[in-house]
Design a protein around this motif. Structure first.
Motif, mmCIF file in Angstrom:
data_model
loop_
_atom_site.group_PDB
_atom_site.id
_atom_site.type_symbol
_atom_site.label_atom_id
_atom_site.label_comp_id
_atom_site.label_asym_id
_atom_site.label_seq_id
_atom_site.Cartn_x
_atom_site.Cartn_y
_atom_site.Cartn_z
ATOM 1 N N GLY A 30 0.831 -1.193 0.000
ATOM 2 C CA GLY A 30 0.000 0.000 0.000
ATOM 3 C C GLY A 30 0.864 1.240 0.000
ATOM 4 O O GLY A 30 1.987 1.223 0.502
ATOM 5 N N HIS B 236 -1.732 -0.427 -6.305
ATOM 6 C CA HIS B 236 -2.996 -0.928 -5.758
ATOM 7 C C HIS B 236 -3.870 -1.653 -6.761
ATOM 8 O O HIS B 236 -4.806 -2.361 -6.354
ATOM 9 N N HIS C 249 -5.764 -10.462 0.099
ATOM 10 C CA HIS C 249 -5.397 -9.117 -0.336
ATOM 11 C C HIS C 249 -5.833 -8.096 0.706
ATOM 12 O O HIS C 249 -7.004 -8.084 1.119
ATOM 13 N N SER D 138 -6.874 -4.525 1.788
ATOM 14 C CA SER D 138 -7.421 -3.275 1.279
ATOM 15 C C SER D 138 -7.584 -2.320 2.461
ATOM 16 O O SER D 138 -6.752 -2.312 3.369
ATOM 17 N N ALA E 294 -12.577 1.877 1.233
ATOM 18 C CA ALA E 294 -12.040 1.909 -0.128
ATOM 19 C C ALA E 294 -13.175 1.842 -1.143
ATOM 20 O O ALA E 294 -14.056 0.987 -1.051
ATOM 21 N N THR F 175 -7.998 4.126 -5.543
ATOM 22 C CA THR F 175 -7.218 3.084 -6.224
ATOM 23 C C THR F 175 -7.323 1.750 -5.493
ATOM 24 O O THR F 175 -7.324 0.689 -6.127
ATOM 25 N N LYS F 176 -7.425 1.786 -4.167
ATOM 26 C CA LYS F 176 -7.667 0.541 -3.430
ATOM 27 C C LYS F 176 -9.001 -0.069 -3.845
ATOM 28 O O LYS F 176 -9.124 -1.282 -4.047
ATOM 29 N N ASP G 285 -9.643 -3.691 -5.633
ATOM 30 C CA ASP G 285 -10.556 -4.698 -5.087
ATOM 31 C C ASP G 285 -11.504 -5.207 -6.166
ATOM 32 O O ASP G 285 -11.745 -6.420 -6.288
ATOM 33 N N ALA H 91 -10.258 -5.790 4.820
ATOM 34 C CA ALA H 91 -10.395 -4.333 4.811
ATOM 35 C C ALA H 91 -10.484 -3.834 6.252
ATOM 36 O O ALA H 91 -11.583 -3.730 6.816
#
Length: 320
Positions: A78, A91, A112, A114, A118, A129-130, A134, A152
């Protein structure tokens, strides 16, 4: 004993170091990919841990070589970079390519990381962008063998977290604290709970794909700053919300400095509440610790000498 292999991207930071240590204790073999040279942290000398240093996003051949034999891959990369091109690369493009490579190599599952809040189209480059990343991964996972889980979290706190350190440093040194992002809504989650949730996601399968991880209480940043102030100094501290517009203007000129505590991107992200009504910890069989229960014992607020920040960066013990 045939130990399962986990490959981690972005595993040298605050959460990644603790996750690597936890996976080692659980008997996994871990390969940590880092773009830095000669990474040394608290997990460096643990059994079964291998570091691939100076591995950039473009080094696909090197990534393929060391990803071989992995059953799981965890992406924790990140950036709060204000440049959309670089943030999109980190991202969106990179996680998507890692998913494709891992699927080709027979990896069973990708986790992943995040962020809570997001969403594509957000005013924050980080959150937008996150969110785009996703969505790309969720679309990919529908047509691939490899399983996907997206973690997340809200603000992750614990021993060595930079957020608490910066707030504590401000409070200790300034009788009147002008606090940017004072109204930001957060639901702090203890780092050990995030680590436990990640290990659970490796070991068990769930129908759910996105897991929103947050603590049990909601606060504003100003409320947390007041709690920290009451603990670390008997002196009265006045905490005043600093206008985000003015803070963003200051960050435009000073935000690039290595130890500057916030960026324009972070200010924009703070406008999106990092809270959730979901109880995804319960899905994983975990009872999250409250912020109040860990704050006094896990937050780095008690000893702040001139070498404190360097010790945290070097992962060395802090004098008590």
């Amino acid at each position: 004993m045939n130990r399962k292999k986990v490959s981690i991207f972005g595993g040298t930071g605050f959460i990644g170091s603790l996750l690597t240590a936890a996976l080692s204790h659980h008997g996994y073999r871990i390969t940590v990919f880092s773009r830095d040279r000669n990474v040394q942290n608290s997990a460096s000398c643990l059994p079964g841990v291998e570091y691939v240093n100076e591995c950039k996003l473009e080094d696909e051949a090197l990534i393929r070589e060391h990803l071989q034999g992995s059953e799981f891959v965890i992406n924790m990369i990140g950036t709060l970079d204000n440049k959309r091109r670089r943030a999109t690369k980190a991202h969106v493009a990179f996680p998507k390519r890692i998913f494709e490579i891992a699927d080709e190599l027979g990896v069973k599952k990708m986790i992943h990381f995040s962020a809570l809040g997001a969403k594509a189209g957000s005013s924050s480059t980080f959150l937008s962008t996150k969110g785009e990343g996703d969505k790309e991964l969720l679309d990919l996972a529908q047509n691939r063998q490899m399983k996907l889980a997206i973690v997340a979290p809200s603000l992750v706190v614990g021993y060595e977290d930079a957020f608490t350190y910066h707030v504590a440093r401000w409070v200790r040194t300034m009788p009147i604290l002008l606090l940017p992002m004072a109204k930001a809504e957060i639901q702090p989650v203890f780092v050990n709970d995030v680590v436990d949730a990640t290990v659970k996601l490796l070991e068990t399968d769930h129908e759910q794909t996105v897991f929103e991880l947050a603590g049990t209480e909601r606060y504003t940043l100003k409320e947390i700053a007041k709690k920290i102030a009451s603990e670390i100094t008997p002196r009265k501290r006045t905490i005043i919300g600093f206008p985000n517009g003015l803070a963003s203007f200051i960050a435009l000129f000073w935000g690039f400095m290595p130890r500057f505590p916030y960026s324009r991107n972070l200010i924009k992200a703070s406008k999106t509440p990092s809270v959730t009504d979901r109880q995804d910890f319960e899905v994983l069989g975990i009872t999250p610790a409250s912020y109040e229960s860990v704050r006094q014992y896990e937050m780095p607020t008690t000893v702040l000498d001139k070498y404190y920040y360097d010790r945290l960066n070097a992962r060395r013990p802090v004098k008590s």
